[in-house]
Write an enzyme that holds these catalytic residues in place. Structure first.
Site, PDB file in Angstrom:
ATOM      1  N   GLY A 264      -9.015   3.970   9.932  1.00 52.14           N
ATOM      2  CA  GLY A 264      -9.429   2.599   9.725  1.00 52.14           C
ATOM      3  C   GLY A 264      -9.365   2.104   8.294  1.00 52.14           C
ATOM      4  O   GLY A 264      -9.920   1.052   7.982  1.00 52.14           O
ATOM      5  N   THR A 265      -8.675   2.820   7.406  1.00 51.73           N
ATOM      6  CA  THR A 265      -8.639   2.390   6.003  1.00 51.73           C
ATOM      7  C   THR A 265      -7.925   1.047   5.845  1.00 51.73           C
ATOM      8  O   THR A 265      -8.348   0.196   5.064  1.00 51.73           O
ATOM      9  CB  THR A 265      -7.955   3.450   5.131  1.00 51.73           C
ATOM     10  N   GLY A 266      -6.832   0.856   6.592  1.00 54.93           N
ATOM     11  CA  GLY A 266      -6.121  -0.419   6.490  1.00 54.93           C
ATOM     12  C   GLY A 266      -6.951  -1.583   6.974  1.00 54.93           C
ATOM     13  O   GLY A 266      -6.990  -2.652   6.344  1.00 54.93           O
ATOM     14  N   CYS A 267      -7.633  -1.396   8.103  1.00 57.08           N
ATOM     15  CA  CYS A 267      -8.518  -2.443   8.625  1.00 57.08           C
ATOM     16  C   CYS A 267      -9.595  -2.789   7.600  1.00 57.08           C
ATOM     17  O   CYS A 267      -9.878  -3.960   7.326  1.00 57.08           O
ATOM     18  CB  CYS A 267      -9.189  -1.977   9.913  1.00 57.08           C
TER      19      CYS A 267
ATOM     20  N   LYS B  12       0.837  -1.197   0.000  1.00 58.95           N
ATOM     21  CA  LYS B  12       0.000   0.000   0.000  1.00 58.95           C
ATOM     22  C   LYS B  12       0.872   1.248   0.000  1.00 58.95           C
ATOM     23  O   LYS B  12       1.688   1.438   0.898  1.00 58.95           O
ATOM     24  CB  LYS B  12      -0.933  -0.010   1.207  1.00 58.95           C
TER      25      LYS B  12
ATOM     26  N   THR C 207      -9.716   9.050   6.867  1.00 58.21           N
ATOM     27  CA  THR C 207      -8.804   7.940   6.587  1.00 58.21           C
ATOM     28  C   THR C 207      -8.649   7.003   7.779  1.00 58.21           C
ATOM     29  O   THR C 207      -7.837   6.082   7.740  1.00 58.21           O
ATOM     30  CB  THR C 207      -7.418   8.487   6.205  1.00 58.21           C
TER      31      THR C 207
END
Length: 490
Positions: A213-216, A179, A211
């Site tokens: 919690g975008t990875g979760c 990412k 943005t």
């Protein structure tokens, strides 16, 4: 890859977020957004909001083991998404459970640093997380986390990041979702990297503060999709497109005053919304009141309407219905299923066979020969409907034709109640036609179809539906209001 259940069963093993934007709360929303059945095992209780983490409490690992075993002893798990582990003991416990149960899909989001910059992993747990990587099928680090997993610094360029991802993929025999969101610039590149291939997935960076919690959310979406997608690239591409929309829609949620969450259900805006018909009916309250106050409508109700005005209305209505039937036929053509297709096709036939016959018989009995072109009001209404039919979606066409069902059924029913016995009413045939319970049922069915169409479209199309409905209602009022001026004096 496939699963036996009607929905993919996906387990999140992660920490909490009481504001709902990250951790298991975000994972469960992501699972649901992709049609999966979500489950969750809590690794850590996190006191955080859109500004950052305030405190972390990690329960005893014996309780973590009890949670994991309670799920896997009873439920077939099609995919697992692992997020925050927090401590070495937790990471080792999750690694041991994966080795025992061997879920078919394991996605690891190695949560070490939150978007806010807060550290979410004890320093002595880094080696344990590296061991956990070996149990995963896909690992989804951001650039700082990728560097930590390799024991290196954070990549400063995309090319350096790709090289790091290749090294991790080769060393751990894992696929890496690389990412690039931490890099500067307008692009937000991602890549699916394994030991032999690099598949880059470009996207434009969304300018937003939403943005959190975008990875979760992304890793959970990939976990939900992978059991029913042929490969990681397909699952990641679909999840990434969904997340881009979720990020763009996040600010509208109005959650928090810091870095807000994404809108996990942005692609299903009708969830929780009022039915389209209820919203539309309220929007035209003033037009409905204006319609009731028209001399034509009041005269229809009490029977005092001059016959020449009624006959002129019938003439214009016959001209209108000939075109309205074409628009109903277009709705039938665009309909998404056989039920809607048949309903609108029958409506088109009714215009020509039943209502036009009523008009022709009424004018013939009066001995009057009405001729001439459509009036300006009739032409304007028809042009509006034909324009929507030519360029609009099925949902927009249904909204545009709905007032000719609903307003007529509403007026007809209320006139019928006031009139009572229609035997002596001069316009009893008209009142009986539109006050008939069968016509009320057809109107209700048209409302149901409009509501169903609205549930399948986005906010922009729903707004166009409302605009088409309101415009048709305005034309209906103008259509009723024109007859006094059109009727010849006698």
């Amino acid at each position: 890859m496939s699963c036996a259940g009607s929905r993919v069963r996906v387990l999140s093993v992660a920490g909490t977020d009481p504001t709902g934007g990250a951790g298991i709360h975000a994972d469960l929303k992501s699972f649901a957004a992709h049609g999966a059945y979500g489950m969750a095992v809590v690794t850590a209780l996190v006191a955080q909001n859109t500004h950052g983490v305030r405190a972390v409490h990690v329960p005893d690992v014996a309780f973590l083991r009890a949670q994991l075993d309670a799920v896997s002893d009873d439920v077939t798990v099609d995919a697992v998404k692992i997020g925050m582990v927090g401590t070495r003991a937790v990471a080792d416990e999750v690694t041991a459970w994966l080795a025992r149960t061997r879920p078919p899909v394991v996605v690891l989001d190695p949560v070490m640093v939150a978007t806010s910059g807060d550290r979410l992993l004890d320093a002595d747990a880094q080696d344990a997380v590296r061991r956990l990587v070996a149990q995963a099928d896909l690992v989804t680090p951001n650039l700082p986390e990728l560097g930590v997993l390799l024991g290196e610094g954070t990549a400063a360029t995309w090319a350096d990041a790709v090289r790091q991802a290749r090294r991790l993929a080769t060393a751990a025999d894992v696929t890496v979702l690389l990412k690039g969101g931490h890099l500067p610039g307008d692009a937000s590149p991602d890549a699916v990297v394994d030991a032999t291939t690099v598949t880059e997935l470009d996207a434009v960076r969304v300018s937003t503060t939403s943005t959190h919690g975008t990875g979760c959310s992304l890793s959970a979406a990939v976990a939900a999709l992978r059991p029913r997608r042929p490969d990681w690239v397909t699952a990641v591409r679909e999840a990434k497109e969904w997340l881009t929309g979720a990020i763009a829609a996040g600010e509208a949620l109005g959650v928090g005053s810091g870095r807000g969450p994404v809108d996990h259900l942005h692609h299903a805006p009708a969830l929780g919304a009022r039915p389209f018909s209820a919203d539309a009916w309220d929007r035209v309250a003033d037009l409905r009141a204006a319609c009731d106050d028209l001399p034509f409508v009041r005269g229809l109700a009490d029977g005092s309407l001059p016959v020449e005005e009624f006959e002129q209305y019938l003439h214009q209505d016959a001209l209108y219905l000939a075109q309205y039937s074409r628009v109903l036929a277009r709705a039938s053509q665009l309909a998404p299923d056989g039920v809607a297709q048949v309903f609108f096709a029958q409506g088109a036939a009714r215009c020509l066979d039943v209502e036009t016959l009523l008009h022709a018989e009424r004018l013939a009995r009066a001995g009057t020969r009405w001729s001439g072109p459509a009036s300006a009001a009739t032409t304007a209404y028809v042009d509006h409907l034909l324009a929507v039919a030519a360029t609009g979606s099925y949902a927009e066409v249904v909204a545009a034709v709905l007032p000719c069902y609903w307003l007529y059924a509403d007026i007809g029913a209320r006139i019928l109640v006031r009139a009572g016995d229609l035997a002596g009413h001069p316009y009893g045939d008209w009142v009986g036609t539109y006050g008939d319970p069968a016509f009320a049922a057809a109107s209700a069915r048209a409302c149901d179809l409009a509501d169903a169409a609205a549930r399948e479209v986005g906010a922009a199309t729903r707004a166009r539906m409302l605009a088409a409905f309101v415009t048709s209602c305005r034309h209906e009022v103008a259509f009723f209001d024109q007859v006094r001026a059109l009727a010849p004096s006698r």
